[in-house]
Write a protein that holds these residues in place. Structure first.
Motif, short mmCIF file in Angstrom:
data_model
loop_
_atom_site.label_atom_id
_atom_site.label_comp_id
_atom_site.label_asym_id
_atom_site.label_seq_id
_atom_site.Cartn_x
_atom_site.Cartn_y
_atom_site.Cartn_z
N LYS A 1 5.05 -4.13 -8.41
CA LYS A 1 3.63 -3.97 -8.12
C LYS A 1 3.42 -2.62 -7.46
O LYS A 1 4.25 -2.16 -6.68
CB LYS A 1 3.14 -5.10 -7.20
CG LYS A 1 1.63 -5.07 -6.96
CD LYS A 1 1.17 -6.32 -6.22
CE LYS A 1 -0.35 -6.33 -6.02
NZ LYS A 1 -0.83 -7.57 -5.35
N VAL A 2 2.29 -2.00 -7.80
CA VAL A 2 1.93 -0.70 -7.24
C VAL A 2 0.75 -0.88 -6.29
O VAL A 2 -0.26 -1.48 -6.65
CB VAL A 2 1.58 0.31 -8.34
CG1 VAL A 2 1.14 1.64 -7.73
CG2 VAL A 2 2.77 0.53 -9.27
N PHE A 3 0.89 -0.33 -5.08
CA PHE A 3 -0.17 -0.37 -4.09
C PHE A 3 -0.70 1.05 -3.90
O PHE A 3 0.03 1.95 -3.49
CB PHE A 3 0.36 -0.92 -2.76
CG PHE A 3 0.86 -2.33 -2.85
CD1 PHE A 3 0.02 -3.40 -2.58
CD2 PHE A 3 2.18 -2.60 -3.23
CE1 PHE A 3 0.47 -4.72 -2.67
CE2 PHE A 3 2.64 -3.91 -3.33
CZ PHE A 3 1.79 -4.96 -3.05
N LEU A 4 -1.97 1.24 -4.22
CA LEU A 4 -2.62 2.54 -4.08
C LEU A 4 -3.27 2.56 -2.70
O LEU A 4 -4.32 1.95 -2.48
CB LEU A 4 -3.65 2.72 -5.19
CG LEU A 4 -3.06 2.52 -6.61
CD1 LEU A 4 -4.14 2.21 -7.61
CD2 LEU A 4 -2.27 3.74 -7.03
N VAL A 5 -2.64 3.26 -1.77
CA VAL A 5 -2.94 3.12 -0.35
C VAL A 5 -3.53 4.40 0.24
O VAL A 5 -3.01 5.49 0.02
CB VAL A 5 -1.66 2.74 0.43
CG1 VAL A 5 -1.96 2.60 1.92
CG2 VAL A 5 -1.06 1.45 -0.12
N GLY A 6 -4.60 4.25 1.02
CA GLY A 6 -5.17 5.37 1.77
C GLY A 6 -4.52 5.46 3.14
O GLY A 6 -4.45 4.47 3.86
N SER A 7 -4.05 6.65 3.50
CA SER A 7 -3.37 6.83 4.79
C SER A 7 -4.34 7.21 5.90
O SER A 7 -3.95 7.27 7.06
CB SER A 7 -2.30 7.91 4.67
OG SER A 7 -2.88 9.19 4.48
N GLY A 8 -5.61 7.48 5.52
CA GLY A 8 -6.55 7.96 6.53
C GLY A 8 -6.28 9.42 6.84
O GLY A 8 -5.40 10.04 6.25
N PRO A 9 -7.01 10.00 7.79
CA PRO A 9 -6.81 11.40 8.13
C PRO A 9 -5.88 11.56 9.32
O PRO A 9 -5.98 10.86 10.33
CB PRO A 9 -8.23 11.85 8.51
CG PRO A 9 -8.84 10.63 9.12
CD PRO A 9 -8.20 9.43 8.44
N GLY A 10 -4.95 12.47 9.21
CA GLY A 10 -4.17 12.88 10.38
C GLY A 10 -3.24 11.84 10.95
O GLY A 10 -2.38 11.29 10.26
N ASP A 11 -3.44 11.55 12.22
CA ASP A 11 -2.52 10.77 13.02
C ASP A 11 -2.27 9.37 12.46
O ASP A 11 -3.15 8.76 11.87
CB ASP A 11 -3.06 10.67 14.45
CG ASP A 11 -2.05 10.06 15.40
OD1 ASP A 11 -2.13 8.84 15.62
OD2 ASP A 11 -1.19 10.79 15.91
N ILE A 12 -1.08 8.88 12.70
CA ILE A 12 -0.68 7.57 12.22
C ILE A 12 -1.54 6.45 12.82
O ILE A 12 -1.64 5.36 12.27
CB ILE A 12 0.82 7.34 12.54
CG1 ILE A 12 1.38 6.22 11.67
CG2 ILE A 12 1.04 7.09 14.02
CD1 ILE A 12 2.89 6.12 11.73
N GLY A 13 -2.19 6.72 13.95
CA GLY A 13 -3.06 5.74 14.58
C GLY A 13 -4.28 5.40 13.75
O GLY A 13 -4.95 4.39 14.00
N ASN A 14 -4.58 6.21 12.73
CA ASN A 14 -5.72 5.96 11.85
C ASN A 14 -5.35 5.13 10.63
O ASN A 14 -6.18 4.89 9.75
CB ASN A 14 -6.34 7.28 11.39
CG ASN A 14 -6.89 8.09 12.55
OD1 ASN A 14 -7.61 7.56 13.38
ND2 ASN A 14 -6.54 9.37 12.60
N LEU B 1 -0.35 16.27 1.68
CA LEU B 1 -1.19 16.25 2.88
C LEU B 1 -0.91 15.05 3.79
O LEU B 1 -1.41 15.00 4.91
CB LEU B 1 -2.67 16.26 2.49
CG LEU B 1 -3.23 17.60 2.02
CD1 LEU B 1 -4.69 17.46 1.58
CD2 LEU B 1 -3.12 18.66 3.11
N VAL B 2 -0.12 14.10 3.32
CA VAL B 2 0.21 12.94 4.14
C VAL B 2 1.15 13.38 5.27
O VAL B 2 2.15 14.06 5.04
CB VAL B 2 0.88 11.85 3.28
CG1 VAL B 2 1.47 10.75 4.16
CG2 VAL B 2 -0.13 11.26 2.31
N ASP B 3 0.83 12.99 6.50
CA ASP B 3 1.61 13.40 7.66
C ASP B 3 3.03 12.85 7.60
O ASP B 3 3.27 11.73 7.15
CB ASP B 3 0.92 12.92 8.94
CG ASP B 3 1.45 13.63 10.17
OD1 ASP B 3 2.51 13.23 10.65
OD2 ASP B 3 0.81 14.59 10.63
N SER B 4 3.99 13.64 8.09
CA SER B 4 5.40 13.24 8.05
C SER B 4 5.68 11.98 8.88
O SER B 4 6.69 11.31 8.66
CB SER B 4 6.28 14.39 8.55
OG SER B 4 5.93 14.74 9.89
#
Length: 236
Positions: A4-17, A37-40
């Motif tokens: 299964k493939v999950f198309l996921v939004g990481s939000g902007p910037g910090d992992i807290g988002n 652009l996804v944060d490390s």
């Protein structure tokens, strides 16, 4: 065994988002296909055994072709893998997710779209700029300036508040088009670079002054806000 493939939004910037759903999926992923652009920080959430694939998708930088990304998702899904396709912001806000979904459906691959917080909404908030106001902004419009020649600037110039993504290098064209359509030169503008990241930068000015304060080629990734609500930043 079905994948299964999950198309996921990481939000902007910090992992807290990151949403809780996205967090859960990252910890369970067997294959991670992510944008530049996804944060490390997000990469540290996946298991050591997870295959991590950087496909680029940052303006001006080398990137995998979209059709190759589409095939990559199908390939790993058909191997029975739990695949997370991680995108910055929200998958359905200028994320080219439609192409990926069409390819997955054509291959009878199971998929799920998981929302994320878009920088179009979050970046102004990080800069203390409300997108709506009872007096100054009865609404706002979000656009991409990736192809400014395809936009209806006559209409856009009449809107209270504009939120522009992928517009850094086209800033001179944006300013020129709005002024040509009668937008006041004193209209406030804010540019938020690397919104939500520790290196976030913000410039506040007016249409007639902004180009003397920034270098368009060095603004990416940024969100541009144009409208009277930018003046509220100093109060909020």
């Amino acid at each position: 065994m079905s994948g299964k493939v999950f198309l996921v939004g990481s939000g902007p910037g910090d992992i807290g988002n990151l949403t809780m759903r996205a967090y859960q999926l990252l910890t369970q992923a067997e294959v991670l296909v992510y944008d530049a652009l996804v944060d490390s920080q997000f990469l540290e959430l996946v298991a050591d055994t997870c295959l991590k694939l950087n496909v680029g998708k940052r303006g001006g930088q080398p990137s995998m072709k979209q059709e190759d990304i589409d095939r990559l998702l199908v390939e790993h899904c058909q191997q029975g893998k739990k695949v997370v396709r991680l995108k910055s912001g929200d998958p359905f806000i200028f994320g080219r997710t439609t192409s990926e979904i069409q390819t997955l459906k054509a291959a009878n691959c199971d998929y799920e779209v998981v929302p994320g917080l878009s920088s179009a909404l979050a970046a102004p908030l990080f800069a203390h700029i409300p997108l709506t106001d009872p007096v100054l902004s009865r609404g706002f419009t979000v656009i991409t300036a990736h192809e400014p020649e395809r936009l209806n600037w006559q209409v856009l110039a009449q809107i209270d508040t504009l939120v522009i993504l992928m517009g850094g290098k086209h800033l001179p064209r944006i300013v020129e088009e709005l002024r040509r359509q009668g937008k006041s030169e004193q209209t406030p503008i804010a540019i938020i670079r690397w919104a939500g990241h520790p290196e976030q930068e913000i410039w506040s000015s007016t249409l007639d002054e902004i180009l003397s304060q920034v270098t368009p080629q060095r603004l990416s990734p940024c969100v541009i806000v144009i409208g009277e609500v930018v003046r509220l930043r100093s109060f909020l």
